[in-house]
Design a protein around this motif. Structure first.
Motif, PDB file in Angstrom:
ATOM      1  N   GLU A  15     -17.952 -44.078 -25.666  1.00  0.00           N
ATOM      2  CA  GLU A  15     -17.316 -43.985 -26.978  1.00  0.00           C
ATOM      3  C   GLU A  15     -15.949 -44.640 -26.887  1.00  0.00           C
ATOM      4  OE1 GLU A  15     -18.980 -40.877 -26.426  1.00  0.00           O
ATOM      5  OE2 GLU A  15     -20.268 -40.876 -28.203  1.00  0.00           O
ATOM      6  N   HIS A 112      -9.960 -35.703 -19.109  1.00  0.00           N
ATOM      7  CA  HIS A 112     -10.976 -35.655 -20.171  1.00  0.00           C
ATOM      8  C   HIS A 112     -11.488 -34.225 -20.415  1.00  0.00           C
ATOM      9  CE1 HIS A 112     -14.267 -37.431 -22.538  1.00  0.00           C
ATOM     10  NE2 HIS A 112     -15.059 -36.555 -21.948  1.00  0.00           N
ATOM     11  N   HIS A 116     -11.493 -31.782 -23.831  1.00  0.00           N
ATOM     12  CA  HIS A 116     -12.585 -30.994 -24.422  1.00  0.00           C
ATOM     13  C   HIS A 116     -12.192 -29.522 -24.551  1.00  0.00           C
ATOM     14  CE1 HIS A 116     -15.873 -33.772 -24.932  1.00  0.00           C
ATOM     15  NE2 HIS A 116     -15.880 -34.156 -23.672  1.00  0.00           N
ATOM     16  N   SER A 137     -21.311 -31.193 -21.369  1.00  0.00           N
ATOM     17  CA  SER A 137     -21.401 -32.550 -21.920  1.00  0.00           C
ATOM     18  C   SER A 137     -22.428 -33.347 -21.126  1.00  0.00           C
ATOM     19  CB  SER A 137     -20.025 -33.207 -21.853  1.00  0.00           C
ATOM     20  OG  SER A 137     -19.694 -33.473 -20.506  1.00  0.00           O
ATOM     21  N   GLY A 139     -21.653 -35.430 -18.778  1.00  0.00           N
ATOM     22  CA  GLY A 139     -21.181 -35.587 -17.404  1.00  0.00           C
ATOM     23  C   GLY A 139     -20.808 -34.283 -16.727  1.00  0.00           C
ATOM     24  N   GLU A 165     -26.930 -34.355 -19.539  1.00  0.00           N
ATOM     25  CA  GLU A 165     -27.661 -35.308 -18.686  1.00  0.00           C
ATOM     26  C   GLU A 165     -29.148 -34.923 -18.645  1.00  0.00           C
ATOM     27  OE1 GLU A 165     -25.935 -35.130 -14.828  1.00  0.00           O
ATOM     28  OE2 GLU A 165     -27.077 -36.826 -14.044  1.00  0.00           O
ATOM     29  N   PHE A 167     -30.772 -33.359 -21.061  1.00  0.00           N
ATOM     30  CA  PHE A 167     -31.360 -33.764 -22.348  1.00  0.00           C
ATOM     31  C   PHE A 167     -31.660 -35.265 -22.340  1.00  0.00           C
ATOM     32  CE2 PHE A 167     -28.702 -30.184 -24.402  1.00  0.00           C
ATOM     33  CZ  PHE A 167     -29.703 -29.267 -24.176  1.00  0.00           C
ATOM     34  N   PRO A 179     -28.478 -41.522 -26.488  1.00  0.00           N
ATOM     35  CA  PRO A 179     -28.684 -40.238 -25.822  1.00  0.00           C
ATOM     36  C   PRO A 179     -29.648 -39.367 -26.639  1.00  0.00           C
ATOM     37  CG  PRO A 179     -26.552 -40.269 -26.943  1.00  0.00           C
ATOM     38  CD  PRO A 179     -27.160 -41.618 -27.162  1.00  0.00           C
ATOM     39  N   ALA A 180     -30.261 -38.379 -25.978  1.00  0.00           N
ATOM     40  CA  ALA A 180     -31.362 -37.672 -26.620  1.00  0.00           C
ATOM     41  C   ALA A 180     -31.004 -36.261 -27.099  1.00  0.00           C
ATOM     42  CB  ALA A 180     -32.543 -37.591 -25.651  1.00  0.00           C
ATOM     43  N   GLU A 182     -29.108 -34.904 -29.385  1.00  0.00           N
ATOM     44  CA  GLU A 182     -29.138 -34.599 -30.812  1.00  0.00           C
ATOM     45  C   GLU A 182     -30.579 -34.530 -31.324  1.00  0.00           C
ATOM     46  OE1 GLU A 182     -26.546 -37.213 -32.972  1.00  0.00           O
ATOM     47  OE2 GLU A 182     -27.107 -36.296 -34.895  1.00  0.00           O
ATOM     48  N   GLY A 276     -17.461 -29.866 -25.683  1.00  0.00           N
ATOM     49  CA  GLY A 276     -18.250 -30.926 -25.038  1.00  0.00           C
ATOM     50  C   GLY A 276     -19.422 -31.297 -25.933  1.00  0.00           C
ATOM     51  N   ALA A 280     -22.308 -29.569 -29.683  1.00  0.00           N
ATOM     52  CA  ALA A 280     -22.647 -30.014 -31.043  1.00  0.00           C
ATOM     53  C   ALA A 280     -24.027 -29.487 -31.443  1.00  0.00           C
ATOM     54  CB  ALA A 280     -22.628 -31.542 -31.126  1.00  0.00           C
ATOM     55  N   SER A 281     -24.796 -28.998 -30.470  1.00  0.00           N
ATOM     56  CA  SER A 281     -26.162 -28.535 -30.734  1.00  0.00           C
ATOM     57  C   SER A 281     -26.176 -27.328 -31.674  1.00  0.00           C
ATOM     58  CB  SER A 281     -26.831 -28.155 -29.398  1.00  0.00           C
ATOM     59  OG  SER A 281     -27.877 -27.241 -29.616  1.00  0.00           O
ATOM     60  N   CYS A 307     -16.770 -32.187 -30.761  1.00  0.00           N
ATOM     61  CA  CYS A 307     -17.472 -31.782 -29.533  1.00  0.00           C
ATOM     62  C   CYS A 307     -17.751 -33.029 -28.695  1.00  0.00           C
ATOM     63  CB  CYS A 307     -18.792 -31.088 -29.856  1.00  0.00           C
ATOM     64  SG  CYS A 307     -18.578 -29.447 -30.543  1.00  0.00           S
ATOM     65  N   THR A 308     -18.313 -34.051 -29.331  1.00  0.00           N
ATOM     66  CA  THR A 308     -18.557 -35.306 -28.609  1.00  0.00           C
ATOM     67  C   THR A 308     -17.213 -36.008 -28.405  1.00  0.00           C
ATOM     68  OG1 THR A 308     -19.115 -36.204 -30.770  1.00  0.00           O
ATOM     69  CG2 THR A 308     -20.958 -35.664 -29.331  1.00  0.00           C
TER      70      THR A 308
HETATM   71  O1  KG4 Z   1     -18.883 -34.975 -24.471  1.00  0.00           O
HETATM   72  P1  KG4 Z   1     -19.804 -36.144 -24.610  1.00  0.00           P
HETATM   73  O2  KG4 Z   1     -19.702 -36.962 -25.872  1.00  0.00           O
HETATM   74  O3  KG4 Z   1     -19.640 -37.150 -23.407  1.00  0.00           O
HETATM   75  C1  KG4 Z   1     -19.395 -36.737 -22.089  1.00  0.00           C
HETATM   76  O4  KG4 Z   1     -18.228 -36.369 -21.817  1.00  0.00           O
HETATM   77  O5  KG4 Z   1     -20.384 -36.711 -21.338  1.00  0.00           O
HETATM   78  O6  KG4 Z   1     -21.283 -35.573 -24.438  1.00  0.00           O
HETATM   79  C2  KG4 Z   1     -22.406 -36.400 -24.570  1.00  0.00           C
HETATM   80  C3  KG4 Z   1     -23.650 -35.559 -24.332  1.00  0.00           C
HETATM   81  C4  KG4 Z   1     -24.934 -36.371 -24.247  1.00  0.00           C
HETATM   82  O7  KG4 Z   1     -25.640 -35.992 -23.093  1.00  0.00           O
HETATM   83  C5  KG4 Z   1     -25.697 -35.997 -25.510  1.00  0.00           C
HETATM   84  O8  KG4 Z   1     -27.115 -36.018 -25.350  1.00  0.00           O
HETATM   85  C6  KG4 Z   1     -25.188 -34.597 -25.782  1.00  0.00           C
HETATM   86  O9  KG4 Z   1     -23.828 -34.616 -25.395  1.00  0.00           O
HETATM   87  N1  KG4 Z   1     -25.270 -34.239 -27.199  1.00  0.00           N
HETATM   88  C7  KG4 Z   1     -25.997 -33.204 -27.684  1.00  0.00           C
HETATM   89  C8  KG4 Z   1     -25.836 -33.231 -29.077  1.00  0.00           C
HETATM   90  N2  KG4 Z   1     -25.017 -34.266 -29.408  1.00  0.00           N
HETATM   91  C9  KG4 Z   1     -24.675 -34.875 -28.238  1.00  0.00           C
HETATM   92  N3  KG4 Z   1     -26.754 -32.301 -27.055  1.00  0.00           N
HETATM   93  C10 KG4 Z   1     -27.381 -31.386 -27.810  1.00  0.00           C
HETATM   94  N4  KG4 Z   1     -27.301 -31.341 -29.159  1.00  0.00           N
HETATM   95  C11 KG4 Z   1     -26.538 -32.232 -29.840  1.00  0.00           C
HETATM   96  N5  KG4 Z   1     -26.470 -32.161 -31.178  1.00  0.00           N
END
Ligand code: KG4
Ligand code: ZN
Length: 345
Positions: A15, A112, A116, A137, A139, A165, A167, A179-180, A182, A276, A280-281, A307-308
């Motif tokens: 991002e 980072h 969060h 998240s 990572g 990771e 997911f 990414p999966a 969401e 993280g 967002a889930s 969150c992201t």
């Molecule tokens: O915090 P982030 O944007 O980046 C890191 O710091 O890693 O998190 C990204 C992660 C990805 O693995 C993505 O699949 C997950 O967050 N993610 C979700 C959702 N939105 C993003 N996992 C579950 N439900 C969501 N709605």
């Protein structure tokens, strides 16, 4: 004097994000997710760095336009120095250091995970202390006892994959894009049938820790024993795919709840704070809410866009850091494996 206008820059992964805060409040925020990684099924570090370089100036100029802020108005510049991808971090950090040096204003290197951890304050205001923080998240998946800004007590962490990771990896088997998280979340929320029951890892030697790689293997074996594998994942009916997605979310929710529950037993926290990308889930937010209610704890989860990864959380942690009397030297290097507690704690 505390800087009023802070620019925050985040480029630790895929991002490219910038935000402006005035007196600790967001006035502009722009995040561009680099879609080019989708076709590779994961983030390609070299491409991420190049894309940050292409996108960052636009993001920074964009937030300045949005908030009618001129370069000379910026009173401090914050950027993520780690953890993350080295080349990706370098782009944002170098940009921030150059800008801060050019303007003669403080430069603030931000961890980072710390970004969060405190992102809920952007919308909720001051969090009750001490709080139990969960950062989940792509990572990282870790719990921290938070006693103040910069006062952290490391509790548990994943010993293998992070929740996001997991997911993203099982998403490939199920034929979701990258990414999966969401997509799995949405499918699990919309499903009304019986979820597949996957085993939950129990770590008898580390009750505060997490492990998600066994779940990944369990999903693979489950699919392999029943379905044919095609070009983009296993060939599944919509119903089966949803039952697997729901089973994965159930298992992750239970494992996170076990770690949180064990952490809660050890100290008297005044709130649960979850952040993280995984936070967002919608599925997990409901579960966290149930867990917090059972424990009688107020729950704080930032809105999904905080969150992201985003620039506001970096600007905000920079703001808190500066108010706490910390300023970073201009020779601060990127630290891809940065630990939350190694930064002036
Ligand atoms: O915090 P982030 O944007 O980046 C890191 O710091 O890693 O998190 C990204 C992660 C990805 O693995 C993505 O699949 C997950 O967050 N993610 C979700 C959702 N939105 C993003 N996992 C579950 N439900 C969501 N709605
Ligand atoms: Zn993140």
């Amino acid at each position: 004097m505390n800087p009023r206008v802070i620019l925050g820059i985040e480029t630790s992964c895929d991002e490219t994000a910038a935000a402006l805060l005035i007196n600790g409040r967001i006035v502009a925020d722009r995040t561009t997710r680099q879609l080019l990684h989708e076709r590779y099924g994961g983030v390609v570090p070299e491409l991420a760095s190049r894309a940050h370089e292409r996108l960052l100036t636009d993001a920074v100029e964009g937030v300045m336009r949005d908030a009618s802020v001129k370069t000379d108005d910026i009173e401090a510049v914050a950027a993520t120095y780690g953890p993350g991808l080295a080349g990706a971090l370098l782009v944002g950090l170098s940009f921030a250091k150059g800008l801060a040096a050019g303007l003669g204003v403080p430069f603030l290197g931000v961890n980072h995970i710390e970004g969060h951890l405190w992102s809920a304050e952007l919308t909720a205001g001051p969090l009750p202390l001490p709080f139990l923080g969960l950062v989940a998240s792509g990572g990282h998946t870790l719990t921290v006892g938070v006693h103040g800004f910069g006062r952290y007590n490391r509790l548990g962490a994943t010993r293998d994959d992070a929740a996001g990771e997991l997911f993203d990896k099982v998403g490939r088997l199920l034929g979701y894009g990258f990414p999966a998280g969401e997509a799995i979340d949405k499918e699990a929320m919309d499903y009304n049938g019986d979820p597949v029951r996957f085993p939950r890892a129990r770590l008898s030697d580390d009750p505060l820790g997490f492990s998600f790689s066994g779940l990944k293997t369990a999903v693979l074996y489950y699919l392999r024993s029943r379905y044919k594998s095609g070009k983009s994942g296993f060939e599944l009916t919509t119903e089966v795919r949803a039952s697997v997605a729901a089973g994965i979310m159930e298992a992750v929710a239970d494992m996170l709840a076990t770690g949180l529950s064990n952490a809660c037993d050890l100290a008297d926290y005044r709130a649960l704070v979850v952040s993280g990308g995984v936070a967002a889930s919608r599925f997990l937010r409901e579960r966290f809410s149930g867990f917090a209610a059972e424990r009688g704890l107020p729950l704080f989860i930032p809105p999904p866009e905080h969150c992201t990864d985003n620039g506001s959380m970096i600007a905000y942690a920079g703001y808190r850091r500066f108010n706490g009397g910390w300023e970073s030297p201009l020779d601060l290097s990127v630290d891809p494996g940065a630990d939350l507690c190694s930064n002036h704690c």
